[in-house]
Write a protein that holds these residues in place. Structure first.
Motif, PDB file in Angstrom:
ATOM      1  N   MET B 188       0.746  -1.034  -0.326  1.00 12.05           N
ATOM      2  CA  MET B 188      -0.047  -0.008   0.345  1.00 12.05           C
ATOM      3  C   MET B 188       1.071   1.016  -0.129  1.00 12.05           C
ATOM      4  O   MET B 188       0.770   1.798  -1.061  1.00 12.05           O
ATOM      5  CB  MET B 188      -0.643   0.018   1.179  1.00 12.05           C
ATOM      6  CG  MET B 188      -1.976  -0.949   1.057  1.00 12.05           C
ATOM      7  SD  MET B 188      -3.025  -0.529   2.408  1.00 12.05           S
ATOM      8  CE  MET B 188      -4.049  -2.452   2.475  1.00 12.05           C
ATOM      9  N   ALA B 192       1.201   4.200  -2.719  1.00 12.53           N
ATOM     10  CA  ALA B 192       0.989   5.491  -2.910  1.00 12.53           C
ATOM     11  C   ALA B 192       1.639   6.193  -3.483  1.00 12.53           C
ATOM     12  O   ALA B 192       1.910   8.496  -3.510  1.00 12.53           O
ATOM     13  CB  ALA B 192       0.687   5.591  -1.162  1.00 12.53           C
ATOM     14  N   VAL B 263      -3.963   5.185  -0.455  1.00 13.50           N
ATOM     15  CA  VAL B 263      -3.159   5.610  -2.098  1.00 13.50           C
ATOM     16  C   VAL B 263      -3.587   6.801  -2.918  1.00 13.50           C
ATOM     17  O   VAL B 263      -3.412   7.010  -3.504  1.00 13.50           O
ATOM     18  CB  VAL B 263      -3.771   3.605  -2.450  1.00 13.50           C
ATOM     19  CG1 VAL B 263      -3.453   3.737  -3.505  1.00 13.50           C
ATOM     20  CG2 VAL B 263      -2.953   2.962  -1.413  1.00 13.50           C
TER      21      VAL B 263
END
Lengths: 123, 505, 933
Positions: B188, B192, B263
Motif C-alpha cells: 500500500m 501511495a 493510496v
C-alpha cells in the motif's frame, strides 16, 4: 496475440456474468467458475504475456513476471475452496427446499408463469 | 521486528488448529480452550493499543523481506483501534455462545477463531493482495458461521451472501490486477508512492480499478444498492454470529478509510479523493434506506439488522467528506454502534427465547419472562442505537454533526441524520411497546432456559455504551489522533525503508 | 460542588429507593424524599449570591472536542425552577404514597420519578447547552416511562409513545438549533452564549437557529400546533400529571425561552413566532377546556392555555411582560399542581373523573372541596389569590404590544376572551363538581375525605396561593426579582407587586372576563349542545394510525426493493461495477499501447477459438446441465494450456489438477441435482442479462487490451534476483509462494481448511436422495464399482504417491510444489473412492481428515514460528545443501516444511469435502470406521 487474449477474457467474463444471473444454483456455479477463469487469466495478464520464457532461474534468459503467477496460484486455490463451498450450499439448499432455485423456491406469480408458457409455446 | 504484531493473527490460528484436532474432545474442554484463546486475543490487542498510542508506525516484515517486496503488517492507531473493537466484541459473543449456541456441530469454535484471524489480518496488513486473502479468510469463515446451527431458514440468505461475495472477490482480483498492471506493486505504501506518478492512458486503468475496488468495499460495508443481502442474512444467523457480524460491515468501512485515504488520498495527484463524491450521497441514501427498513421491520432481529445499515450510512458520510474531525467522529461512532448493535442482537435473542412461540416478532403475545430486566437492556440498547442522550450513540452523532463545514453538505447530513434519528426513535418505541407491553393472557409452555453466560454477555456488551460515555474524552482524543495520523500519509510512506533484521547494524 | 450534587442525588436515589420497596410505601416515600431535602439544603447557602443577580458556576471538562463540558450554573432563574422542582417534588412523593395502591410496582414508580427529577434539575442547572440537551431528552425518556406506568392500558401506551415522539422529536430540532448557536458563538457555555446575543442575532443562520430552538420549546411546552400530546399524557397516574404535566416538565420549554431570552429575544422573528403561537395556544386551550367532561382533561387543556399565556408574555418582548411571565410560572405551578392533586383525590374517592357524574361532593368532602375551590378561584384569577396578580400584569401588558396599528386590538381581545373561558371552566370545576345536585351513580358510594396526609400537599400549595396572592412582595418578591434579573440580563424594569393598582383598564378587563365567564357558564348546556355538533378528534388514534401506516408503508417499500431475489442483487452488483467503471473505460476506448500487438501463431489461435466457442456453448447449453459441464471442463483445460503457452508451467499444472477435482465435485453435485434447468426467465429478463454480460465482456476486453500493450516495470526483478540467493530456490513462483509471500499462502491454505470444515459441518446432518434416474430417464446402473476401473485404480495409488512426492521435492526449483503434489495425491485417492466405493476405501484410510488438515496447518505455522527462535520474523526461511547418496547434491529449505504443510492441508481439505458430499446420499452407506464400529 494480445487482442486474442483480450477477447478470451472478454468472452469468459460475458458468459460468466450471463450464467451468474440465472435463476438456478447450478448455472450460477458454472457462471462463477467461468468468471474465475477469466479473472485468473486477467490477473495473470497483468504481468504481461511472455512467449517461450519461464519463471525458472537458469532455464532461460527471458523471464516472465513471476509475481502475478504466484498471485493467480493463490487465487486458483481460494477459488477452488469457494466453489466447493458454494456447490455444497447449493446441495444444502436443494435438501432444505427440495428445489434448486437460488431463492429457495420459484416466485409464485401466475402472471409470470402464464406469460412464460406463452413464450415457450411461442403463442 | 516486534513479534507482538503477529499475536492477533497467530493466537487465533493456533487456537483454531487445536480445535480442529479436538474433533471428539469433550465440549467443556473445547469451550475452555476456545474462550481462553479469545481472552488472549483481547489481551494482545489491548497491548497493541497502548503500543500504537505513541503515534509511530510499527512494521512487521514477514519472511524478513524488505517492503515493498515482502508482505508487511503495519500497526498504527487505526489498526489497533479496530483490533480492540473487534476482540472485545468477539469476547462477549463467544461468551454468549457458550450458553448453547455453539452446540449442533463441532466446528463452531474453529470457525469463530479463524474468523477472528481473518479480521485481524485485514486490520493489520499493509499489502493489497494480502488484504484480499484476509477478506477470503474472514468470508469463508463467516459463511460457515452463518450456516451454523442448522435449520432451513438461513440457507437461502446464506446462499445469497456467498454468491454475492464470490462476485465481489472476483471484482477485487480484477481491480488488483489493473492496479498492479500499472504500478507493478502491491504494497500500500508503495502504491501511495506510485499512484501520483501515473499518467496518460494508465490513469484510466487505475481509475477504473480504483472505482471497482470501491464497489467491492461498498459491498462488504453494505452500502446502497449493495446492502440488500444483509438484513435477512443477519436476522437469521445464530445470535453470537449475528452479533459478531456487526463488525463485518465495519471491515469494509475500514478498508475504505485505509486504502482511499492512503493510496487515493489528497496527494494522489490526478486521482486524489477518487470516488468520494460518489460515496457521500450514497451514504446518506443508505442511511435513509436503513431507517425505512427499520421502520418497516416486523421482528426485532431484522429491525437491528437494518440498524446495521443505518450505522454504515452514518459512518461513511463524514468519511467521504474526509475532514480530520469527520474521520475522528466516524471512528468514535463506529466503536459505539458496533458494540451496541452487537449487544442488541444478543438481547433480541434473549427476548425471543422468553416469548414462546411469538419469538421476537412484533405481535401481541403472553407476558414474557424476565420482562423488567430484558426491557431495561433493550431500552439501553435502543437509546444508544437511536443516538439519544445520554448514551454513546448521541455523542457519536454530535461529533459527526459538528464535523461538517457549513454549506450544502451540512444541510443534507444534518437533516438526514436528525430526521433519521427521529424515525428510528419511533421505530424502537413502537417495537418496544409491542414486545414488552402489549400482552395477552396465556402462559408460555416451553421451559425457561437462561444460562448465566448468555445474560451476562448480552448485558455487559450493551452496557459498554455507558463505559464509552464515561471515557468519551480519552476515546475521542485517541480517535482524533488516529485521524490525524491517517491524514499525514507521508509518515506512513516511511515504512518502506524500515530496516529488516540483520542488515541494520 | 453542591450543584452537581443537587442534580445527581436523585439519580443515586433512583438506584437506592427501590430497595425500600419491601419496607412498604411509607418507607420508600421517605427514602425518595431524601435527595430533594439534601438538594434544598445544598442550594440554600447560594441564596445570598443569587439574590442580587450573581451566579454560581461549577465546571469540569468532559468532551472538549464538541465543547461539551460538565458545567452547572445557578442563577435566579435556575434557582426559581430548582425550588419548584424540589419542593413540589417532595409534595408529590408524599401524595403518591397514598395515591398508589399497595400491589403496584412502587419501586419502579419512585425510581423513575427520581430519575425525572434529576433530569429536570439538570435542565435548569446546566451551564452548558449540550449538557442541558442531554437532560432535556432524558426528561422525554423518563416521562415516556412514567406516562406508560400502567402499560397494560392501550391508551397509556399510545399516549406515552406520542409524548415521546413529539417531545423527543422537538428535542432533535432543538439539538440542531443549539449546535448552530454553538457554531456561531464558538462555545456552548451558557455565559458565553448569553453574552453573545447581538452576535447571534446578527448572524445569517439566526432565523434557522431560532426556529429550531423554538420548535424544541414549543413541543415541550405543548404549544399549538404541538399541544395535542399533553392531554393524552394524562393517562399517567395523577401524581405524574401534577408533577410533570403542570408544574415542571411542560415548563421546560418556557424555561428554555426565558433562559435564552438575552441571546435570542428582541427581534421581529422572535416577537411574531412566539407571541402568535402563544396567543393561539392560549385561546385554543381555554376554549377546549370548557368542553371537557373529564376532570383531568379540563385541567390539561387549561394547562395548555396557561402555557400559551406565559409564551405570549415572553413573546411580547417588553421587559415587564417577561417579569409577568416568570411570575405566572410560579403561580400556575402552585395552583395547577394543587388542582391536579384535588382531582386525583376525587378520582381516588369516587372512582370516576366524569364531571357529568361527579356532583355535589361538598356534602361528602368539604375540606377537599374548600382547598380545590380556592385553587380554582386562583386559576380563574380571583383577587387576593396569586393567579389574579399575574393575570392583571398580563392584561396590562397586552394593552401596549407594539403591533402595526390595525392589530393593536388583538392581544387585549384575545386576553379577555381567554379570561372569559378561564373563568367559565374554573366556575365549572367548582360548581359542577362540588354543588349542582347530587352524584350520579358513582362507582364508589358514598365518597368520603381521603387519608389525612394525602391532603397536606394540597394544603401547602393552596396556602402558597393565598400567601402570594395577599403578600406578593413579601412572599415571592426577592425570588421573582432574582429570576427576572437573570432573564433580563440585569435590566429589571420597575414593577410593583401590590394587590390592586387602582381602577384601570386591566381591572376592567378582569371584571369583564368575570361577568362574561359566569354568563357563559350559566349558558353552558346550550354551548355543550353546540359543541357536540363538532366531532371530537382523538389525536391518539390518529397518531397510532399514522405510525402504523408509516410502518406498513415502509414495510411494503422495503419488501419491494429487498425482495429476496438473488438475481436482482447480483444484477445490482454488476450494474454498479459497470456504472463506476464505464466512464474511465470509455475514455480509454480501443487503446493499443506503445508495446503494440504481437502476431498470433496458429496453435494459440485455434486454442483460443476452441476456448471462446466452448465458453459460449456453455452459456447457451446451460439448461442441459451435463453437456454444459463437459463444455465447461473443456474451457478449463484450454485455460490450463493457455497458462502453459504463456510460460506459466506451475499455473498450468495447478489449473489442470484443480480442474479435475472441480469437475469431479460438480459431477457429484449433479448426481443429486435435476439434470436440466427449466426455462424460467422471461425474454425481457434474458435480453437484459445478455446486454449486461456483453457490456461487462467488452469492458474487460478493452481493459485487457490496453493493459497488455502498455509497457511496464514491476517489483518482480527483486524476486528474480533474490530467489536463489535469498530463498534457495530457482522456481521463482514457488519461492514467492513459500517464502517472499508465504503469508499469503498460509492464508490460502487456511481458507481451504475452513472451507472443508465448513462443508463437513454443513452436510453433517443433511441427507439427499438423488433422483432415481438421470435426465434422459435411464436408471442409474446398479453396478456401482466397475471391475475394470477397480483393477486399474488400485495400482495407480502408489504410483500417484511417488509422482506427487517427486513433484513436491522438485517444487522449489522446478515447476511443482506442495499444492500440486497434494492435489495429485487427492485425485488418486478420489479415484479409489470412485472405483472401489467409499466403504472399501474408508476402511483402508485409517486417519481422520480433520487431523490431516490440522497437521498441515500446524506444519505451516510451526515452519513460520520456528524463525522466532533465531530472532527472525515469522516465516523467515533458511536453507542448506546436503549430499545424498544416489540423488547427489540436494538442497533443503526450511520453506519445505511449510510446503509440506500445504501438501497435507490440500489432501485433507479436498478429501474431507468430497467425502462429505459422497456420504450425503443414504444409498452410499459410507460410515467412518469409528461410526461403524
Amino acid at each position: 496475440m494480445e487482442l486474442v487474449f483480450a477477447l478470451v477474457i472478454g468472452t469468459l467474463t460475458a458468459t460468466g456474468v450471463f450464467l451468474l444471473l440465472r435463476a438456478r444454483t447450478f448455472p450460477v456455479v458454472m457462471g462463477l467458475t467461468l468468471l474465475s477463469y477469466g479473472v485468473n487469466l486477467f490477473l495473470f495478464a497483468s504481468g504481461r504475456l511472455t512467449t517461450g520464457g519461464q519463471p525458472i532461474l537458469g532455464s532461460t534468459d527471458n523471464y516472465t513476471d513471476p509475481l502475478p503467477q504466484a498471485l493467480v496460484l493463490t487465487a486458483i486455490v481460494i477459488g477452488f475452496a469457494m466453489t466447493a463451498f458454494l456447490v455444497v450450499m447449493a446441495l444444502r439448499n436443494l435438501a432444505d427446499n427440495d428445489d434448486d432455485h437460488v431463492d429457495g423456491k420459484q416466485p409464485k406469480q401466475d402472471a409470470h408463469t402464464s406469460k412464460l408458457e406463452r413464450e415457450v409455446t411461442g403463442k | 521486528m516486534n513479534h507482538w504484531l503477529t499475536a492477533p493473527i497467530l493466537i487465533p490460528l493456533i487456537g483454531g488448529i487445536l480445535q480442529t484436532f479436538m474433533g471428539y474432545a469433550p465440549m467443556s474442554l473445547r469451550r475452555t480452550l476456545a474462550l481462553a484463546t479469545t481472552v488472549l486475543i483481547v489481551v494482545a490487542t489491548l497491548g497493541l493499543l497502548f503500543m500504537a498510542d505513541d503515534g509511530s508506525y510499527r512494521v512487521y516484515a514477514f519472511g524478513n523481506w524488505q517492503p515493498p517486496f515482502g508482505i508487511v503488517l503495519v500497526l498504527d492507531r487505526l489498526a489497533a483501534f479496530m483490533l480492540v473493537m473487534t476482540s472485545v466484541l468477539a469476547l462477549f459473543c463467544h461468551l454468549f455462545a457458550l450458553g448453547g449456541a455453539d452446540e449442533g456441530n463441532r466446528q463452531f469454535h474453529t470457525l469463530f477463531l479463524f474468523q477472528l484471524m481473518g479480521l485481524n489480518i485485514a486490520f493489520l496488513t499493509g499489502d493489497l493482495f494480502n488484504l484480499f486473502v484476509a477478506f477470503e479468510v474472514l468470508l469463508i469463515a463467516s459463511y460457515g458461521l452463518l450456516m451454523h446451527g442448522g435449520g432451513t431458514a438461513r440457507t437461502v440468505p446464506g446462499l445469497h451472501y456467498v454468491v454475492l461475495n464470490l462476485v465481489g472477490s472476483a471484482i477485487f482480483l480484477i481491480s488488483v490486477g489493473m492496479i498492479y498492471s500499472v504500478t507493478g506493486t502491491l504494497n500500500m505504501a508503495d502504491l501511495a508512492v506510485k499512484i501520483p506518478q501515473v499518467t496518460g492512458e494508465n490513469l484510466h486503468l487505475v481509475k477504473a480499478g480504483g472505482m471497482m475496488l470501491l464497489v467491492v468495499f461498498a459491498l462488504k460495508a453494505a452500502v446502497l444498492p449493495l446492502c440488500f443481502w444483509l438484513p435477512k442474512a443477519y436476522a437469521h444467523a445464530t445470535a453470537p454470529v449475528a452479533a459478531l457480524f456487526a463488525v463485518m460491515t465495519k471491515v469494509g468501512v475500514y478498508a475504505i478509510i485505509r486504502v482511499y485515504l492512503l493510496v487515493f488520498g489528497d496527494d494522489a495527484g490526478e486521482l486524489a479523493n477518487l470516488g468520494m463524491d460518489w460515496l457521500f450521497p450514497l451514504a446518506l441514501i443508505t442511511l435513509a434506506m436503513g431507517v425505512i427498513g427499520a421502520l418497516g421491520a416486523n421482528n426485532l432481529r431484522s429491525l437491528i439488522a437494518w440498524q446495521v445499515i443505518i450505522s454504515v450510512g452514518t459512518l461513511l458520510a463524514p468519511i467521504a467528506l474526509g475532514s480530520r474531525e469527520g474521520i475522528s467522529a466516524a471512528l468514535f461512532y463506529m466503536l459505539s454502534t458496533t458494540w451496541t448493535v452487537g449487544g442488541l442482537f444478543l438481547v433480541a435473542t434473549l427476548i425471543a427465547s422468553n416469548r414462546g412461540g411469538a419469538a421476537d416478532r412484533l405481535i401481541t403475545a403472553p407476558k414474557m419472562r424476565h420482562r423488567t430486566c430484558l426491557s431495561a437492556l433493550f431500552m439501553v440498547g435502543a437509546v444508544a442505537a437511536a443516538g439519544l442522550p445520554p448514551l454513546s450513540g448521541f455523542f457519536g452523532k454530535i461529533l459527526i454533526l459538528k464535523s461538517v463545514e457549513p454549506g450544502a453538505n451540512m444541510a443534507w447530513l444534518w437533516s438526514v441524520v436528525l430526521i433519521g434519528s427521529f424515525l428510528t426513535v419511533v421505530a424502537y418505541s413502537r417495537a418496544g411497546s409491542i414486545v414488552f407491553w402489549r400482552t395477552v393472557d396465556g402462559h408460555l409452555e416451553d421451559k425457561d432456559q437462561q444460562h448465566w453466560p448468555t445474560s451476562f454477555a448480552a448485558g455487559a456488551l450493551t452496557a459498554l455504551s455507558i463505559v464509552i460515555v464515561a471515557l468519551a474524552g480519552p476515546i475521542n482524543e485517541y480517535t482524533d489522533a488516529a485521524a490525524a495520523q491517517l491524514l499525514d500519509t507521508s509518515a506512513y510512506l516511511e515504512i518502506l525503508d524500515v530496516p529488516v533484521v540483520g542488515e541494520d547494524n | 460542588m453542591s450543584l452537581p450534587l443537587v442534580v445527581f442525588l436523585p439519580f443515586l436515589g433512583a438506584l437506592i429507593a427501590p430497595l425500600f420497596a419491601q419496607g412498604g410505601r411509607t418507607a420508600i416515600a421517605i427514602a425518595s424524599s431524601v435527595p430533594a431535602l439534601i438538594g434544598l439544603a445544598a442550594l440554600f447557602p447560594h441564596w445570598e449570591t443569587v439574590a442580587d443577580g450573581g451566579s454560581v458556576l461549577y465546571t469540569l471538562n468532559w468532551l472538549p472536542a464538541i465543547g461539551l463540558s460538565f458545567s452547572f450554573r445557578l442563577d435566579g432563574l435556575a434557582l426559581l425552577f430548582s425550588l419548584l422542582i424540589l419542593i413540589i417534588g417532595i409534595l408529590i412523593i408524599l401524595y403518591a404514597r397514598y395515591y398508589l395502591k399497595k400491589k403496584e410496582n412502587i419501586g419502579k414508580f419512585y425510581a423513575m420519578l427520581l430519575c425525572f427529577k434529576g433530569s429536570m434539575l439538570g435542565i435548569v442547572l446546566s451551564g452548558n447547552l449540550l449538557l442541558m440537551m442531554i437532560f432535556w431528552e432524558l426528561t422525554s425518556l423518563t416521562s415516556f416511562l412514567l406516562i406508560s406506568f400502567w402499560n397494560h392500558k392501550q391508551d397509556a401506551r399510545r399516549g406515552a409513545r406520542m409524548a415521546l415522539a413529539v417531545t423527543g422529536g422537538g428535542g432533535l430540532a432543538l439539538l440542531a438549533g443549539i449546535l448552530i448557536i454553538g457554531n456561531i458563538v464558538g462555545s456552548f457555555e451558557l455565559d458565553a452564549v448569553l453574552a453573545a446575543g447581538d452576535q447571534i442575532k446578527a448572524h445569517a443562520m439566526y432565523p434557522v437557529a431560532l426556529t429550531l430552538v423554538l420548535l424544541g420549546a414549543f413541543t415541550k411546552s405543548a404549544q399549538f400546533p404541538f399541544h395535542f400530546w399533553l392531554p393524552h399524557a394524562m393517562q399517567a397516574p395523577t401524581p405524574v400529571s401534577a408533577y410533570l404535566h403542570s408544574a415542571t416538565m411542560v415548563k421546560a420549554g418556557v424555561f428554555l425561552m426565558a433562559r435564552l431570552y438575552p441571546a435570542l429575544a428582541g427581534t421581529e422573528q422572535w416577537f411574531y413566532m412566539v407571541s402568535f403561537t402563544g396567543m393561539a395556544t392560549l385561546l385554543l386551550g381555554a376554549y377546549v377546556a370548557m368542553f371537557k367532561h373529564d376532570l383531568k382533561g379540563l385541567l390539561a387543556h387549561s394547562t395548555v392555555s396557561h402555557l400559551g399565556l406565559i409564551t405570549l408574555l415572553l413573546g411580547m418582548g417588553t421587559k415587564l411582560a417577561a417579569v409577568a411571565a416568570i411570575f405566572h410560572v410560579i403561580n400556575h405551578a402552585t395552583f395547577k399542581a394543587s388542582l391536579f392533586m384535588a382531582a386525583g383525590i376525587i378520582d381516588h374517592e369516587t372512582g370516576t373523573r366524569d364531571m357529568r357524574r361527579i356532583n355535589g361532593l361538598w356534602r361528602f368532602m368539604p375540606h377537599t372541596a374548600t382547598l380545590a375551590m380556592v385553587a380554582a378561584a386562583s386559576m380563574a384569577g380571583v383577587p387576593l389569590l396569586n393567579g389574579f396578580l399575574s393575570k392583571e400584569m398580563f392584561f396590562a401588558e397586552s394593552l401596549h404590544v407594539n403591533l402595526p396599528a390595525f392589530l393593536t386590538w388583538l392581544p387585549p381581545t384575545v386576553a379577555t376572551l381567554a379570561g372569559i373561558f378561564a373563568v367559565a371552566y374554573s366556575a365549572r370545576f367548582i360548581h359542577d363538581v362540588f354543588f349542582n345536585g347530587s352524584p350520579v351513580n358513582l362507582p364508589v358510594y358514598p365518597p368520603h375525605e381521603p387519608p389525612r396526609y394525602m391532603k397536606i400537599p394540597v394544603e401547602i400549595l393552596v396556602f402558597a396561593c393565598l400567601m402570594v396572592g395577599m403578600f406578593p412582595a413579601f412572599s415571592v418578591g426577592p425570588l421573582l426579582y432574582a429570576a427576572s434579573y437573570a432573564t433580563l440580563d440585569g435590566q429589571v424594569p420597575e414593577y410593583h407587586l401590590t394587590i390592586l393598582h387602582g381602577i384601570n383598564l386591566p381591572l376592567m378587563m378582569s371584571i369583564g372576563a368575570f361577568i362574561g365567564g359566569l354568563v357563559m357558564y350559566s349558558q353552558r348546556h346550550k354551548l355543550f349542545a353546540l359543541h357536540a355538533r363538532f366531532r371530537e378528534i382523538d389525536e391518539k388514534a390518529i397518531f397510532d394510525k399514522v405510525v402504523s401506516q408509516l410502518a406498513d408503508l415502509a414495510h411494503r417499500f422495503t419488501g419491494s426493493i429487498e425482495n429476496g431475489s438473488l438475481q436482482r442483487y447480483s444484477m445490482l452488483l454488476i450494474v454498479s461495477v459497470i456504472a463506476v467503471a464505464i466512464v474511465p473505460i470509455l475514455s480509454l476506448g480501443v487503446f493499443v499501447g506503445e508495446s503494440g500487438l504481437s502476431p498470433v501463431d496458429w496453435p494459440t489461435g485455434i486454442g483460443a477459438a476452441i476456448l471462446i466457442v466452448s465458453a459460449l456453448a456453455t452459456a447457451f447449453a446451460h439448461r442441459e446441465r451435463f453437456i454444459a459441464l463437459v463444455l465447461l471442463s473443456v474451457v478449463g483445460l484450454m485455460v490450463a494450456l493457455g497458462f502453459a503457452r504463456f510460460s506459466a508451467p506451475d499455473l498450468a499444472m495447478t489449473q489442470l489438477s484443480v480442474e479435475v477435482v472441480t469437475i469431479v465435485l460438480l459431477m457429484l453435485a449433479l448426481y443429486y441435482m435435476p439434470s436440466w434447468t427449466p426455462r424460467e426467465s422471461l425474454a425481457g429478463r434474458r435480453t437484459r442479462d445478455v446486454i449486461l454480460a456483453v457490456v461487462a465482456g467488452v469492458g474487460m476486453t478493452l481493459i485487457t487490451l490496453a493493459m497488455l500493450t502498455q509497457p511496464f516495470s514491476s517489483i518482480s526483478d527483486f524476486f528474480l534476483e533474490n530467489s536463489k540467493t535469498g530463498g534457495g530456490g530457482t522456481n521463482v513462483v514457488n519461492v514467492i509462494l513459500v517464502d517472499f509471500r508465504g503469508f499469503d499462502t498460509l492464508g490460502e491454505i487456511t481458507v481451504l481448511a475452513i472451507a472443508a470444515l465448513g462443508i463437513y459441518a454443513m452436510l453433517k446432518d443433511t441427507a439427499l436422495t438423488p433422483p432415481p434416474s438421470d435426465g434422459q430417464g435411464h436408471a442409474w446402473t446398479r453396478d456401482s464399482h466397475p471391475l475394470m476401473l477397480k483393477q486399474l485404480a488400485r495400482p495407480l495409488l502408489p504410483l500417484a504417491l511417488m509422482v506427487s512426492a517427486y513433484i513436491f521435492l522438485r517444487g522449489h526449483n522446478l515447476p511443482g510444489g506442495g499444492f500440486i503434489a497434494g492435489l495429485i495425491t487427492s485425485v488418486a485417492l478420489v479415484v479409489q473412492y470412485i472405483a472401489s466405493g467409499m466403504v472399501w476405501t474408508q476402511d483402508r484410510i485409517r486417519f481422520k481428515y480433520h487431523n490431516v488438515i490440522g497437521l498441515g496447518l500446524m506444519f505451516a505455522t510451526l515452519a513460520g514460528v520456528g524463525s522466532f527462535i533465531f530472532g527472525y520474523p515469522f516465516l523467515t526461511s533458511t536453507f542448506s545443501y546436503i549430499k545424498w547418496p544416489v540423488v547427489g547434491k540436494f538442497e533443503v529449505a526450511s520453506a519445505m516444511i511449510f510446503d509440506l504443510g500445504v501438501y497435507l492441508t490440500v489432501i485433507g481439505a479436498t478429501l474431507l469435502a468430497l467425502v462429505s458430499i459422497g456420504r450425503l446420499s443414504p444409498h452410499s452407506a459410507i460410515k467412518s470406521p469409528r461410526e461403524r464400529s
